[in-house]
Design an enzyme around this catalytic site. Structure first.
Site, PDB file in Angstrom:
ATOM      1  N   LYS A  26       0.853  -1.199   0.000  1.00 42.60           N
ATOM      2  CA  LYS A  26       0.000   0.000   0.000  1.00 42.60           C
ATOM      3  C   LYS A  26       0.888   1.248   0.000  1.00 42.60           C
ATOM      4  O   LYS A  26       1.883   1.302   0.730  1.00 42.60           O
ATOM      5  CB  LYS A  26      -0.886  -0.029   1.252  1.00 42.60           C
ATOM      6  N   SER A  50     -10.021  -0.785   6.830  1.00 39.97           N
ATOM      7  CA  SER A  50      -9.390  -0.606   5.522  1.00 39.97           C
ATOM      8  C   SER A  50      -8.642  -1.814   4.978  1.00 39.97           C
ATOM      9  O   SER A  50      -8.229  -1.808   3.823  1.00 39.97           O
ATOM     10  CB  SER A  50      -8.437   0.592   5.562  1.00 39.97           C
ATOM     11  N   SER A  81      -9.763   1.510   2.658  1.00 38.57           N
ATOM     12  CA  SER A  81      -8.891   2.299   1.821  1.00 38.57           C
ATOM     13  C   SER A  81      -7.812   1.482   1.099  1.00 38.57           C
ATOM     14  O   SER A  81      -7.210   1.976   0.165  1.00 38.57           O
ATOM     15  CB  SER A  81      -8.213   3.383   2.665  1.00 38.57           C
TER      16      SER A  81
END
Lengths: 96, 489, 482
Positions: free
Chosen positions: B78, B177, B153
């Site tokens: 990420k 997330s 996310s």
């Protein structure tokens, strides 16, 4: 709780947060946050008398750092991202 | 061997035993990124040095050294985790072309174990969102149906992994997330106990809630990844000094006598019928394997969303103050000459996207003079009550099971204009972060439209082990993770 | 202060916030060096430049030093204290917040005692808390430049109660705190380098009133003299305002030493909303009692206590006791001289006059003295034993200062042993009397003032080595007896 999140309050908060917002953004945010805060009012009803606020949720033992210096091998990497520099100093608009 | 569908541990074993080189594995996945990511848009930056890193792993093996437990495993990271020398953006314009001078502990540990950082994946800007629609590099699409969001996310990590553009992925989870996109994309994803994984080098959203964790295609890979990145870190005051169990070796498909807590309040919510059905199937499967179920009550979790958003945005408003255009990142060229405050406001106004601005505003307001007690302080008190409620519930059960979300993935654009609606969607996941508990999303079935659906497991503090065992039981009993393949693959 | 101070019917009310830089090697929350005078941005890392993802970790030494100072100030040390974020935007503040302590500081409820004009004064310490310093900005008209070497340096902020009522009290309080910090060796106390800075809160009220009027903060004063002068100016300015009916605004002012005046820096209207909240990156600092007790055990005797002990134990005057305890180094040196000589009074005279003068002239500290305490003590002992006279001792001391040799060696080498042999002194006296018949006549005729002349002559003949006591005694007898 939320005393009507009016436009002047939103403007004040934006200044405090150093966020330049357009008039449209301010209007939109005022409306959205008003709805959000109205929903969030619900927590006022929870009895929290004598309840200590919780920050870190797990029981962690504090650990300190020994007082020893570590020299960075590549100092320039910490300056390389700066939008403006003069020599090895960060250059910014006048602060006085 | 079919590298695309092999597990991470199978790849590592093959690389270690010289059945395949790390370089071949890396090239295989890099090729998939080149072909598939045009449709998905999961990656913000591809790591140009991935092949170099793979060669180093091969060289290590050639010289007879231990290449590590994840030798040659391509991992999608990420873009909220700092990678030394590799651009890190948090999917925000404000970071510009920021090149971190250091690596996050998680990335350092993965690389030390032989994993290859294949690239940096998209996210909702600074981790703020549940759909990956708030990203400077554009919307990310769900490989199961490109009309749908991958969740957020950590949407880029989930989408990249789901389309098999990597063998495993790293996400972060502040209020769901990791778990929500894992559920939307048919993956295993775990948010460990708060303090299990070092936050050092992970761009902070909300410090008391953030935890990084893996996403994987199996319980075993998830356990292997988590044990690699966990453990005490001298750079993070909130990292636990506890010993990290070897979960991948302790893993057992055995839930006999295990007490599965079912929170009454979670099941009283309006659930999508498919979610309801899949969750019940998972419960039945566990019962069939000898687990018992216990109804538990968590009356205060109904307040989890407000408490979460007040705490998270308050912390975020301070965490994001460093993005000021002084030492790195975007600096506006439209500010009045010599006006420092104007430069601050314009740089931040231009650099942050709408959702981030909204949350900074909410958080600033919640901490401001006159409102602190009613918002931030009150929320922190209710937070304690919510945590204590969970601790009490765990006296009568070993693992709690619930849906991850009220529905499967939704369509792109469907909720973007209603922040409150979007926030309320986090109802099942945020309480875990508030209480610091480990939480996991386990693939359990599919919707009538063919979208994956996961169930959520929650464990006691530091007891990821039991969750992993329940996960393995569901994985073996339902076979959902292997039953179907996404549309884009 | 005395009742006839220059503020007439007004009484100033003064409180001081002192920022003391703790003398750790590394910064408060990261491993960058705190060394002064490094090259531009040479002492930085991801933490003190607030790179994305960087996290603070507390320096144990900084905690220890803060506890030490807290204990020395008689504070209660909290077993649970909390770091909070104080938020404001400024280019020298990289994170956009300063990590400080707010509602749960490490040290609270202490007091400081000091003597002013022979009177014991007491100032309450409201709190002492840990925080990090900001970086340094330099201004170049069109732009400013930021150096973050200092950013993150550990500070202890010591906040006094509004207990002082004159500029002299305020300055003496600041000196006392400075002295204690130096005693504990937790702050180098260097005023020029900014290791010790004072913010002074000043208000004025009518004598006899107990209310607190609007106060003005004078920020960042780094000299005791300027503390006194800035406060004095500010008091007079405020009295002037009150006399003319002008409103005193709550504001922050700066002191300009060149013009000896204060000027406004920012008004209350521009005051910040700091939005303090507990820093979630740092855990509550939970202190084990044993840790605090260990630090307490390491506390040295503090200056005022030590001065009082010197007065009692060594029977030296109050003034001397203060001079000898102004620095730990001096007091330690003095006590070693006492131990070596067994004569506290004489030891204090030698340390305070000869030694301090020489050190001052040579710009040396006590640690750098070429004469060790043991040597000076040995010399005092030689005087007391009658081996050398006080006068000769000065020669011996000069030689010790120049060569670093032991006093007995110098006495032997230079043949400076005092003459205590009666016959030798009598011989010298006889010679002097014989050589000065006129003076002898005059003395015997009643001009007793001439006695000093004879002493001088005898000492001259004996090269100053005759025992002065014996010379006096024998000379009197000889001159009288004829």
């Amino acid at each position: 709780m939320s005393k009507a999140l009016d436009i002047p309050t939103v403007q004040k908060v934006a200044e405090l947060a150093r966020l330049k917002l357009t008039d449209d953004e301010i209007k939109a945010i005022a409306g959205q946050l008003k709805a959000v805060l109205e929903n969030f009012e619900q927590i006022a009803a929870v009895n929290t008398k004598d309840v200590e606020p919780l920050v870190t949720p797990t029981d962690l033992r504090v650990h300190f750092r020994e007082d020893a210096v570590v020299v960075q091998p590549d100092l320039d990497a910490f300056l390389a991202n700066a939008p403006a520099r003069s020599g090895r100093l960060f250059k910014v608009p006048p602060v006085v | 061997m079919d590298l695309t569908f092999a597990t991470s541990s199978e790849i590592a074993a093959a690389v270690k035993n010289k059945k395949v080189t790390a370089l071949e594995v890396t090239r295989h996945f890099m090729n998939r990124v080149q072909t598939l990511d045009k449709q998905i848009n999961a990656f913000v930056t591809v790591n140009e040095k991935a092949e170099e890193a793979a060669k180093a792993v091969d060289a290590k093996i050639a010289s007879g050294k231990d290449p590590g437990a994840l030798a040659g495993v391509p991992v999608a990271v990420k873009d909220l985790l700092c990678t030394k020398g590799l651009r890190t953006t948090a999917s925000s314009k404000i970071l510009g072309n920021f090149i971190p001078p250091y690596s996050s502990t998680v990335v350092s540990r993965l690389e030390a174990a032989g994993a290859i950082t294949i690239g940096k994946t998209s996210l909702d800007e600074f981790g703020m969102g549940s759909s990956n629609e708030n990203a400077a590099s554009g919307i990310v699409r769900n490989p199961w149906n490109p009309e749908y969001v991958p969740g957020g996310s950590s949407g880029g990590s989930a989408a990249a992994l789901s389309a098999r553009m990597a063998s495993a992925a790293i996400g972060t989870d502040t209020g769901g997330s990791i778990r929500q996109p894992a559920s939307f994309c048919g993956l295993f994803g775990i948010k460990p106990t708060y303090g299990r994984v070092s936050r050092f080098g992970i761009i902070a959203f909300a410090s008391s809630l953030d935890q990084a964790g893996p996403m994987a295609h199996s319980t075993g890979d998830c356990a292997l990844m988590l044990e690699t990145i966990s453990g005490s870190c001298s750079h993070d005051s909130t990292s636990a000094s506890l010993e990290v169990p070897k979960w991948s070796q302790l893993l057992k498909d055995d839930v006999k006598g295990m007490r599965i807590g079912l929170p009454r309040e979670y099941f009283a919510e309006k659930l999508d019928p498919d979610v309801d059905r899949v969750t019940k199937e998972a419960i039945e499967a566990l019962k069939a394997r000898g687990a018992t179920t216990v109804e538990i009550s968590l009356p205060l979790v109904k307040h989890a969303v407000p408490v979460y958003y007040l705490v998270a945005t308050a912390e975020a408003s301070a965490n994001l103050a460093r993005y000021d255009g002084m030492r790195f990142g975007h600096r506006s060229s439209n500010a009045a000459h010599g006006d420092l405050d104007d430069l601050y406001s314009r740089s931040r106004g231009e650099g942050f996207g709408p959702e981030v601005k909204r949350r900074i505003m909410l958080g600033t307001y919640a901490l401001s003079s006159g409102y602190y007690d009613a918002y931030y302080a009150k929320a922190s008190q209710v937070r304690r009550l919510i945590r204590d409620e969970f601790l009490k519930a765990f006296e009568s059960c070993d693992v709690i099971l619930s849906p991850v979300c009220t529905s499967p993935a939704f369509k792109i654009g469907e909720r973007i204009n209603d922040p409150l609606e979007m926030y309320l969607n986090d109802i099942f996941t945020t309480s875990t972060n508030l209480a610091g508990l480990p939480g996991m999303s386990v693939p359990a079935g599919y919707s009538s439209k063919g979208l994956p659906i996961g169930v959520q497991l929650m464990g006691r503090h530091w007891d990821e082990a039991k969750m992993f065992n329940v996960s393995l039981a569901i994985e073996n009993a339902l076979g959902a993770a292997k039953a179907r393949r996404p549309h884009v693959i | 202060m005395s009742s006839n101070h220059p503020f007439g019917s007004y009484e100033p009310v003064i409180g001081i916030e002192i920022h003391a830089q703790l003398s750790t090697k590394s910064k408060m929350f990261c491993a960058s060096s705190t060394e002064f005078g490094a090259g531009d941005n040479d002492h930085i890392c991801e933490v003190c430049t607030a790179m994305p993802g960087a996290l603070p970790v507390v320096n144990k030494k900084a905690i220890e030093y803060s506890i030490k100072m807290g204990l020395a100030l008689g504070c209660q040390i909290r077993d649970r204290s909390v770091f909070s974020r104080k938020q404001y935007f400024y280019p020298d503040l990289p994170k956009g917040y300063q990590i400080s302590q707010f509602d749960l500081p490490l040290c609270e409820h202490g007091k400081v005692e000091y003597i002013l004009d022979g009177k014991k004064m007491e100032v309450s310490i409201t709190r002492a808390h840990m925080e990090e310093d900001a970086g340094k900005s330099t201004h170049h008209g069109e732009y400013s430049l930021i150096n973050l070497n200092r950013a993150g340096t550990p500070l202890l902020e010591i906040v006094s109660g509004p207990d002082m009522h004159s500029p002299q009290e305020a300055a003496e309080y600041a000196r006392t705190v400075h002295k204690i910090l130096r005693y504990l060796d937790v702050c180098d106390g260097n005023l020029e380098e900014g290791s010790f800075r004072c913010d002074c809160n000043v208000s004025v009220r009518k004598k006899g009133e107990t209310i607190f009027n609007t106060r003005v903060e004078i920020k960042n004063i780094n000299s005791f003299r300027f503390v006194e002068k800035a406060i004095e100016y500010e008091i007079l300015r405020q009295i002037d305002c009150m006399e003319t009916g002008e409103k005193i605004n709550q504001e922050t002012r700066l002191y300009d030493p060149d013009k000896n005046r204060t000027f406004m820096m920012r008004s209350k209207e521009e005051a910040h909303d700091y939005r303090y909240f507990p820093d979630p990156d740092l855990l509550t600092v939970i202190l084990e009692e044993s840790f605090v007790e260990k630090v307490r055990g390491e506390l040295p005797e503090l200056p005022l206590k030590r001065a009082e002990r010197f007065q009692q134990e060594y029977k030296i005057p109050e003034y001397d006791s203060f001079v000898l305890t102004q620095e730990k180094e001096i007091a330690d040196y003095y006590e070693k001289v006492v131990k070596a000589s067994g004569n506290p009074k004489s030891a204090s005279n030698w340390v305070m006059t000869e030694l301090m003068r020489e050190l001052n002239d040579a710009k040396k500290t006590f640690a750098q003295s070429p004469v060790s305490a043991e040597q000076l003590g040995a010399m005092v002992m030689l005087i007391d034993k009658g081996t050398i006279s006080g006068k000769i001792a000065k020669t011996v001391f000069a030689e010790m200062w120049a060569t670093g040799k032991n006093p007995d060696v110098i006495v032997k080498e230079k043949g400076l042993v005092q003459i205590t042999d009666t016959s030798a002194i009598e011989k010298a006296i006889d010679d002097v009397i014989a050589a000065n018949p006129a003076e002898t006549e005059a003395y015997r005729g009643g001009k007793e003032k001439l006695f000093g002349f004879f002493v001088g002559q005898v000492m001259k003949v004996t090269k100053g080595q005759a025992s002065p006591d014996m010379v006096n005694q024998l000379l009197k007898k000889k001159l009288a007896g004829g």
